[in-house]
Scaffold this motif. Structure first.
Motif, PDB file in Angstrom:
ATOM      1  N   ASP A 285      -7.927   8.771  -5.537  1.00  0.00           N
ATOM      2  CA  ASP A 285      -8.978   8.444  -6.510  1.00  0.00           C
ATOM      3  C   ASP A 285      -9.243   6.939  -6.545  1.00  0.00           C
ATOM      4  N   ALA A 286      -8.185   6.141  -6.472  1.00  0.00           N
ATOM      5  CA  ALA A 286      -8.344   4.687  -6.509  1.00  0.00           C
ATOM      6  C   ALA A 286      -9.076   4.180  -5.276  1.00  0.00           C
ATOM      7  N   LEU A 287      -8.796   4.772  -4.113  1.00  0.00           N
ATOM      8  CA  LEU A 287      -9.436   4.337  -2.881  1.00  0.00           C
ATOM      9  C   LEU A 287     -10.889   4.781  -2.792  1.00  0.00           C
ATOM     10  N   GLN A 317      -1.266   5.906   5.279  1.00  0.00           N
ATOM     11  CA  GLN A 317      -1.634   5.192   6.495  1.00  0.00           C
ATOM     12  C   GLN A 317      -1.121   5.945   7.719  1.00  0.00           C
ATOM     13  N   GLY A 318       0.109   6.461   7.636  1.00  0.00           N
ATOM     14  CA  GLY A 318       0.663   7.233   8.735  1.00  0.00           C
ATOM     15  C   GLY A 318      -0.114   8.507   9.015  1.00  0.00           C
ATOM     16  N   LEU A 322      -5.873   5.854   5.745  1.00  0.00           N
ATOM     17  CA  LEU A 322      -6.226   4.490   5.380  1.00  0.00           C
ATOM     18  C   LEU A 322      -5.572   3.517   6.332  1.00  0.00           C
ATOM     19  N   ARG A 323      -6.038   2.283   6.256  1.00  0.00           N
ATOM     20  CA  ARG A 323      -5.473   1.243   7.124  1.00  0.00           C
ATOM     21  C   ARG A 323      -5.245  -0.023   6.316  1.00  0.00           C
ATOM     22  N   ARG A 332      -0.510  -7.339   0.772  1.00  0.00           N
ATOM     23  CA  ARG A 332      -1.259  -6.475   1.693  1.00  0.00           C
ATOM     24  C   ARG A 332      -2.328  -5.685   0.957  1.00  0.00           C
ATOM     25  N   LEU A 333      -3.378  -5.339   1.700  1.00  0.00           N
ATOM     26  CA  LEU A 333      -4.511  -4.596   1.157  1.00  0.00           C
ATOM     27  C   LEU A 333      -4.837  -3.424   2.077  1.00  0.00           C
ATOM     28  N   TRP A 334      -5.200  -2.299   1.459  1.00  0.00           N
ATOM     29  CA  TRP A 334      -5.525  -1.081   2.202  1.00  0.00           C
ATOM     30  C   TRP A 334      -6.950  -0.639   1.889  1.00  0.00           C
ATOM     31  N   THR A 335      -7.568   0.026   2.857  1.00  0.00           N
ATOM     32  CA  THR A 335      -8.887   0.583   2.668  1.00  0.00           C
ATOM     33  C   THR A 335      -8.945   1.964   3.295  1.00  0.00           C
TER      34      THR A 335
END
Length: 338
Positions: A285-287, A317-318, A322-323, A332-335
């Protein structure tokens, strides 16, 4: 401002400081109501396409639940401000805006950062368009978003500016909201409503004004297409046609991103269905509503521990959902991988 001629003949206004000064007649035509009404008639097809794009994006947002809708509007606002800052000549990397703004690196223009904070809030619906003091946030003491704000008129002088701006807009009474907003954005730049360096105020006003009669959409995005039109000159028809094209492109881009995010969220929920508990759902939900997230942001927003947030981000990510975009080991930041 009691007479628009004061601004039509402003010798300081040109599309580009490097260009030769415009003749007075051409300068007057930039804000001539008759020229703008003629431009609206000539751009009828462009206006229809822009209005259709706005309606399509508005309809998509209306189909979503309120929480998701609010989050996506915030996401659109964030992306729009990144583009506006670029157009204004004060670009700020999106990771700086995502992190705690108080901890911004010293290389960042702090006044532009403060203006970005203001703009993100306004594009989410804060401040009333019909009361420019409220829209600009001047009802609070100090009026402060930086030292240049001291150059803004106050008291009766500011009231005179707002009255002149309203009088200028009244000259296009009955025109389409898109036309009036394009005209108003140009008119704003020729007033003293904003001090030097606060170009985002006119841009935000126009984005909000175009959505004034829409449904859940509280601002009309132009995105990267807006970079080509927010600060250009040109005659009324040329400007309005480019303005409509930027609206159509920006709204279609917003529509596509939201559809991609909805598809991604469905795929992510199916992929993480075997993960126990609801924490994975909270991360998803946050992403959806944030362009990028950090473990610290998830800890605050989803009310989960920092360790849990980091483990879930690594697991998603795995799974290819997301990356990580910084390439570092800290902050660190993910998208989402759309």
């Amino acid at each position: 401002m009691s007479d628009l001629d004061e601004y039509w003949f402003d010798p300081l206004y040109d599309a580009d400081p490097a260009d030769p000064p415009l003749p007075r007649a051409d300068r007057r035509a930039l804000l001539d109501p008759a020229a703008w009404r003629a431009a609206e008639a000539a751009c009828a097809v462009d206006l229809a396409r822009a209005a259709q794009a706005i309606g399509r994006l508005d309809g998509l947002l209306a189909s979503l639940d309120e929480k998701t809708r609010r989050g996506l509007i915030a996401r659109l606002a964030f992306s729009e401000v990144v583009s506006m800052l670029w157009a204004a000549g004060t670009p700020i990397p999106q990771d700086v805006l995502i992190r705690d703004l108080a901890d911004a690196p010293s290389s960042v223009d702090l006044e532009a950062l403060a203006l970005a904070r203001w703009a993100i809030g306004r594009l989410q619906g804060r401040g009333r368009l019909e009361a420019l003091r409220d829209f600009l946030g001047l009802h609070r003491g100090g009026q402060g978003r930086g030292d240049s704000d001291l150059l803004r008129p106050t008291g009766a002088d500011f009231d005179s500016e707002t009255e002149g701006f309203a009088a200028g807009l009244a000259a296009l009474e009955g025109c389409h909201a898109i036309t009036r907003s394009a005209f108003g954005c140009r008119l704003w730049r020729l007033t003293d409503l904003s001090p030097d360096g606060h170009q985002l105020e006119a841009m935000c006003w126009a984005a909000r004004a175009m959505a004034d009669s829409a449904g859940p959409l509280v601002m009309v995005p132009m995105g990267q297409a807006g970079r080509r039109v927010w600060t250009i000159g040109g005659d009324a028809e040329e400007f309005l046609r480019a303005w409509c094209g930027a609206i159509a492109a920006g709204c279609e881009a917003g529509f596509r991103v939201i559809r991609q995010l909805m598809d991604w969220a469905d795929r992510a929920r199916r992929t993480t269905a075997r993960i126990k508990g609801s924490n994975a759902e909270l991360v998803i939900d946050a992403l959806v509503v944030h362009p990028v997230v950090s473990a610290a942001a998830l800890e605050a927003e989803a009310a989960i521990s920092r360790d849990t947030a980091e483990r879930l981000l690594a697991r998603l990510q795995g799974l290819g959902l997301l990356r990580e975009i910084t390439g570092g080991t800290r902050f660190r930041l993910w998208t989402a991988v759309l």
